[in-house]
Every structure is written in structure tokens, then in C-alpha cells.
Design an enzyme around this catalytic site. Structure first.
Site, PDB file in Angstrom:
ATOM      1  N   ASP A 167       0.845  -1.202   0.000  1.00  0.00           N
ATOM      2  CA  ASP A 167       0.000   0.000   0.000  1.00  0.00           C
ATOM      3  C   ASP A 167       0.881   1.253   0.000  1.00  0.00           C
ATOM      4  O   ASP A 167       0.602   2.228  -0.694  1.00  0.00           O
ATOM      5  CB  ASP A 167      -0.918  -0.012   1.226  1.00  0.00           C
ATOM      6  CG  ASP A 167      -1.613  -1.352   1.380  1.00  0.00           C
ATOM      7  OD1 ASP A 167      -2.475  -1.661   0.555  1.00  0.00           O
ATOM      8  OD2 ASP A 167      -1.254  -2.117   2.301  1.00  0.00           O
ATOM      9  N   HIS A 208      -4.564  -3.392   6.460  1.00  0.00           N
ATOM     10  CA  HIS A 208      -4.338  -3.667   5.036  1.00  0.00           C
ATOM     11  C   HIS A 208      -5.682  -4.085   4.431  1.00  0.00           C
ATOM     12  O   HIS A 208      -5.950  -5.257   4.178  1.00  0.00           O
ATOM     13  CB  HIS A 208      -3.295  -4.775   4.847  1.00  0.00           C
ATOM     14  CG  HIS A 208      -3.225  -5.256   3.430  1.00  0.00           C
ATOM     15  ND1 HIS A 208      -2.777  -4.479   2.394  1.00  0.00           N
ATOM     16  CD2 HIS A 208      -3.578  -6.433   2.871  1.00  0.00           C
ATOM     17  CE1 HIS A 208      -2.849  -5.147   1.267  1.00  0.00           C
ATOM     18  NE2 HIS A 208      -3.336  -6.336   1.530  1.00  0.00           N
TER      19      HIS A 208
HETATM   20  N1  LIG Z   1      -0.623  -7.932   2.652  1.00  0.00           N
HETATM   21  C1  LIG Z   1      -0.584  -7.701   1.360  1.00  0.00           C
HETATM   22  O1  LIG Z   1      -0.213  -6.595   0.940  1.00  0.00           O
HETATM   23  C2  LIG Z   1      -0.970  -8.740   0.358  1.00  0.00           C
HETATM   24  C3  LIG Z   1      -0.796  -8.498  -1.012  1.00  0.00           C
HETATM   25  C4  LIG Z   1      -1.152  -9.490  -1.927  1.00  0.00           C
HETATM   26  C5  LIG Z   1      -1.686 -10.696  -1.487  1.00  0.00           C
HETATM   27  N2  LIG Z   1      -1.855 -10.893  -0.160  1.00  0.00           N
HETATM   28  C6  LIG Z   1      -2.373 -12.171   0.362  1.00  0.00           C
HETATM   29  O2  LIG Z   1      -1.336 -13.146   0.263  1.00  0.00           O
HETATM   30  C7  LIG Z   1      -1.908 -14.441   0.243  1.00  0.00           C
HETATM   31  C8  LIG Z   1      -1.269 -15.295  -0.849  1.00  0.00           C
HETATM   32  O3  LIG Z   1      -1.532 -14.739  -2.110  1.00  0.00           O
HETATM   33  P1  LIG Z   1      -1.160 -15.543  -3.447  1.00  0.00           P
HETATM   34  O4  LIG Z   1      -1.572 -14.678  -4.581  1.00  0.00           O
HETATM   35  O5  LIG Z   1       0.230 -16.077  -3.414  1.00  0.00           O
HETATM   36  O6  LIG Z   1      -2.195 -16.762  -3.323  1.00  0.00           O
HETATM   37  P2  LIG Z   1      -2.137 -18.169  -4.048  1.00  0.00           P
HETATM   38  O7  LIG Z   1      -3.512 -18.756  -3.872  1.00  0.00           O
HETATM   39  O8  LIG Z   1      -1.520 -18.104  -5.383  1.00  0.00           O
HETATM   40  O9  LIG Z   1      -1.124 -18.994  -3.110  1.00  0.00           O
HETATM   41  C9  LIG Z   1      -1.398 -19.287  -1.784  1.00  0.00           C
HETATM   42  C10 LIG Z   1      -0.642 -20.552  -1.428  1.00  0.00           C
HETATM   43  O10 LIG Z   1      -0.820 -20.796  -0.044  1.00  0.00           O
HETATM   44  C11 LIG Z   1      -1.011 -22.169   0.132  1.00  0.00           C
HETATM   45  N3  LIG Z   1      -1.645 -22.412   1.430  1.00  0.00           N
HETATM   46  C12 LIG Z   1      -2.956 -22.331   1.773  1.00  0.00           C
HETATM   47  N4  LIG Z   1      -3.117 -22.667   3.068  1.00  0.00           N
HETATM   48  C13 LIG Z   1      -1.879 -22.927   3.554  1.00  0.00           C
HETATM   49  C14 LIG Z   1      -1.399 -23.350   4.814  1.00  0.00           C
HETATM   50  N5  LIG Z   1      -2.221 -23.563   5.842  1.00  0.00           N
HETATM   51  N6  LIG Z   1      -0.071 -23.535   4.964  1.00  0.00           N
HETATM   52  C15 LIG Z   1       0.767 -23.359   3.936  1.00  0.00           C
HETATM   53  N7  LIG Z   1       0.367 -22.987   2.708  1.00  0.00           N
HETATM   54  C16 LIG Z   1      -0.946 -22.774   2.523  1.00  0.00           C
HETATM   55  C17 LIG Z   1      -1.853 -22.589  -1.069  1.00  0.00           C
HETATM   56  O11 LIG Z   1      -1.785 -23.989  -1.308  1.00  0.00           O
HETATM   57  C18 LIG Z   1      -1.170 -21.787  -2.170  1.00  0.00           C
HETATM   58  O12 LIG Z   1      -0.073 -22.493  -2.755  1.00  0.00           O
HETATM   59  C19 LIG Z   1      -3.416 -14.218   0.102  1.00  0.00           C
HETATM   60  O13 LIG Z   1      -4.004 -14.318   1.396  1.00  0.00           O
HETATM   61  C20 LIG Z   1      -3.510 -12.792  -0.404  1.00  0.00           C
HETATM   62  O14 LIG Z   1      -4.759 -12.207  -0.068  1.00  0.00           O
HETATM   63  C21 LIG Z   1      -1.504  -9.948   0.768  1.00  0.00           C
END
Ligand SMILES: NC(=O)c1ccc[n+]([C@@H]2O[C@H](COP(=O)([O-])OP(=O)(O)OC[C@H]3O[C@@H](n4cnc5c(N)ncnc54)[C@H](O)[C@@H]3O)[C@@H](O)[C@H]2O)c1
Length: 333
Positions: A159, A187
Site C-alpha cells: 500500500d 491492510h
Molecule cells: N498484505 C498484502 O499486501 C498482500 C498483497 C497481496 C496478497 N496478499 C495475500 O497473500 C496471500 C497469498 O496470495 P497468493 O496470490 O500467493 O495466493 P495463491 O492462492 O496463489 O497462493 C497461496 C498458497 O498458499 C497455500 N496455502 C494455503 N493454506 C496454507 C497453509 N495452511 N499452509 C501453507 N500454505 C498454505 C496454497 O496452497 C497456495 O499455494 C493471500 O491471502 C492474499 O490475499 C496480501
């Protein structure tokens, strides 16, 4: 050469993991003389894809990368780690209520907090990325009571970078010429991207306050703030996937600044445990302007807060209080 760092990335088979791992393993975060062992955790059905990521890391032929441990076991993933980047989380599924999403994530972050407590080094630094990032971070910290709460943070740097990018575009400079922007709060779309203390160095070399450089308060209030607040949704609408490249870049920025320190004349935004600064309830995991040195963050003090800003800061705090209360309720179930 420094002692090898063990860096855990959870959700490592996901799209952020794919954009992130190269930079960590290449020395772009912890330095070019810092050997790394990557611990990669994902859920069992993702282990095949994770194995493919490991093959690619081997093919990158990186001099600092000493080993890659792929696992679906928390006891293996969290063993003796120095850094934890908690990316994996339960995504929101169609028809899922906010409370159900929170409860599902509480289960994950309660378990990972306990794994930190049991298996990680007590000096471990933890960055929570998986959403809802602030509340997930609070829960992980709660279940790792022997690790200082100051070692936990959540990602609001994306952000922060978005805010800098918007100001740079508006004033015709590069993002490096924009300093001291702040993201307050959650966030989420209630966050308050604040330019009231920001500075811009213009092409002429003159440094002005962002408000003087932009000369358009209406744009700040009615375009800039909602654009930054809703940027994540705009990316999903365009890409049909959430931000990954920019999220990975922000994770690297966050970790590098925490590790090596922030520049003298700037600060960054991090979600950290509130000590009551700026009237934010003590113990809330809230994004503040922080400076880092000696691998420690400190909340920037003394910024003037007017009634308008106070209102926006309270609104996002209120959302965090509600999230925290729902999450704590789910913890006890
Ligand atoms: N804070 C931020 O600024 C920000 C920015 C972008 C995305 N995000 C968040 O980051 C997260 C991941 O995003 P992404 O695009 O890589 O998602 P994605 O779905 O491509 O990947 C997520 C991965 O996490 C794995 N996973 C799910 N539960 C799990 C667990 N208990 N233990 C280990 N691994 C697990 C899934 O199998 C998958 O491989 C999401 O929650 C998204 O909302 C946060």
C-alpha cells in the site's frame, strides 16, 4: 561469509511465492554475502507444484542458495528458522462470510504461531502477508508468547509503495523522489493513505510538501485515497488474479529495510503492535510510519494529526478491533 540464514516462506507454491523466492535466494534482500537455506511450506496437494519450484531454484544456479527444504509439515518448516514470511492463507471462497474466512485463517495462524513458539529461533523475525494480514499476524504472535511481539509485523508496504507510485505519477517524478508517505491501520480498503507529511523532490531539484507539489487537495481526498485503498480490487478485476509481482517486491522492501535499516530522511509503513502511539489502542496490530535500525522498528513520533485524519485513523482502527474480537472468539472455539 555470514552464518547461513534459514528463511521460511509459507504458501510457497502460490503466485506470490513464485515471484518472491528468486529475490530472496539471489541475495537481493539479506545481502550478497548472506548464504540462505529456504524452507518452503505448502499444503499436501500443492507439494507437486512446490517440487517444480525447487527444480527451478536449482536451475537458477544461485551461489548463495545452500539448500531448499520443501515440506507440508510445520515441524520441519519452522525448525530453527531465522525469518518467517507467512504468505499462505485461506482465500475467500464464493458465498463465504467474513467471519468464516476469519475463523479459517485463525486456525492456520494459531497453528503456525504455535509452530513458531515450538520450533523457531527465539530471535525469528516474522512477516505476515496472507490476508487478513493484520489480524493473522496478531494471532500468530499470541500463540508464540516467548517470541517478542516486536518480532512480528504484517505487510502494508505494498500500500505504501502504491501511494508513492501514485504521487510520482501525479507530479512527474520517480518514486525515489517521494518520501514520508504513511499507511495507517488495516491492510484493507479502510486503510488511510496519508500524504500530510510526505515530501516530493521535483525535477527542478526543489523539495516541497506533497500537498504543495500536487496543488490539488480535491485529488488527494477524492482520487488518491480511494485509488490506493481499492488498488488490490482493481488488479484482481484486470488480471483475474491478485497482485503478485508488486506484492513480492513489497515483501522484499519490507524485509530489507527491517534488516538493514531505513534511509535517514525517510520512513516506511509496517503493520506492528501498537504501544498506544497516536491514540491507537495498545495491542492492536496497526500500520504505522516506522523507522528501522539495528534490525528493530520504531514508530515515528510527533506527527501532527488533525480532526480529518483522526476520523480516518479511528475508522480503520475500529475495523481492526472488530476483526480482532471475531478472531479471538474463533480462537476459543
Ligand atoms: N498484505 C498484502 O499486501 C498482500 C498483497 C497481496 C496478497 N496478499 C495475500 O497473500 C496471500 C497469498 O496470495 P497468493 O496470490 O500467493 O495466493 P495463491 O492462492 O496463489 O497462493 C497461496 C498458497 O498458499 C497455500 N496455502 C494455503 N493454506 C496454507 C497453509 N495452511 N499452509 C501453507 N500454505 C498454505 C496454497 O496452497 C497456495 O499455494 C493471500 O491471502 C492474499 O490475499 C496480501
Amino acid at each position: 561469509m555470514a552464518e547461513t540464514l534459514r528463511v521460511l516462506v509459507t504458501g510457497a507454491a502460490g503466485q506470490i511465492g513464485y515471484s518472491l523466492l528468486y529475490s530472496i535466494a539471489n541475495g537481493d534482500v539479506f545481502g550478497k554475502d548472506q548464504p540462505i537455506i529456504l524452507h518452503l511450506l505448502d499444503i499436501t496437494p500443492a507439494l507437486g507444484a512446490l517440487g517444480g519450484v525447487k527444480l527451478e531454484l536449482e536451475d537458477c544456479s544461485l551461489p548463495l542458495l545452500r539448500d531448499v527444504v520443501c515440506t507440508d509439515q510445520e515441524a520441519v518448516a519452522f525448525k530453527d528458522i531465522d525469518i518467517a514470511v507467512l504468505v499462505g492463507a485461506m482465500p475467500r471462497k464464493e458465498g463465504m462470510e467474513r467471519k468464516d474466512l476469519l475463523a479459517a485463517n485463525v486456525r492456520i495462524f494459531k497453528s503456525q504461531g504455535t509452530a513458531l513458539e515450538t520450533h523457531a529461533k527465539k530471535t525469528v523475525k516474522v512477516l505476515v502477508v496472507g490476508n487478513p494480514a493484520n489480524t493473522n499476524c496478531l494471532i500468530a504472535s499470541k500463540y508464540a508468547p516467548s517470541i517478542p511481539a516486536e518480532n512480528f509485523s504484517c505487510l502494508t508496504r505494498l500500500d505504501h509503495n502504491r501511494a508513492k507510485g501514485q504521487v510520482a505519477l501525479k507530479t512527474g517524478v520517480t518514486a525515489a523522489q517521494v518520501r514520508k508517505v504513511t499507511i495507517w491501520g488495516n491492510h484493507s480498503s479502510t486503510q488511510f493513505p496519508d500524504l500530510r507529511h510526505a515530501e516530493v523532490t521535483l525535477a527542478t531539484g526543489e523539495t516541497k510538501s506533497a500537498y504543495d507539489a500536487i496543488q490539488d487537495e480535491n485529488w488527494i481526498k477524492n482520487t488518491f485515497i480511494p485509488v490506493v485503498q481499492k488498488r488490490g480490487a482493481a488488479i484482481i478485476a484486470a488480471r483475474k488474479l491478485s497482485s503478485a509481482m508488486s506484492a513480492a517486491k513489497a515483501i522484499c522492501d519490507h524485509l530489507r529495510d527491517w534488516w538493514f535499516g531505513t534511509p535517514e530522511n525517510d520512513w516506511v509503513s509496517m503493520g506492528v503492535i501498537s504501544d498506544g502511539s497516536y491514540g491507537v489502542e495498545k495491542g492492536l496490530l496497526y500500520s504505522f510510519p516506522v523507522k528501522c535500525s539495528n534490525k528493530t522498528w520504531t514508530i515515528v513520533q510527533g506527527l501532527e494529526i488533525n480532526d480529518w485524519a483522526r476520523d480516518l485513523m479511528n475508522k480503520t482502527a475500529q475495523e481492526l478491533v472488530e476483526e480482532r474480537n471475531d478472531a479471538l472468539e474463533a480462537c476459543n472455539k
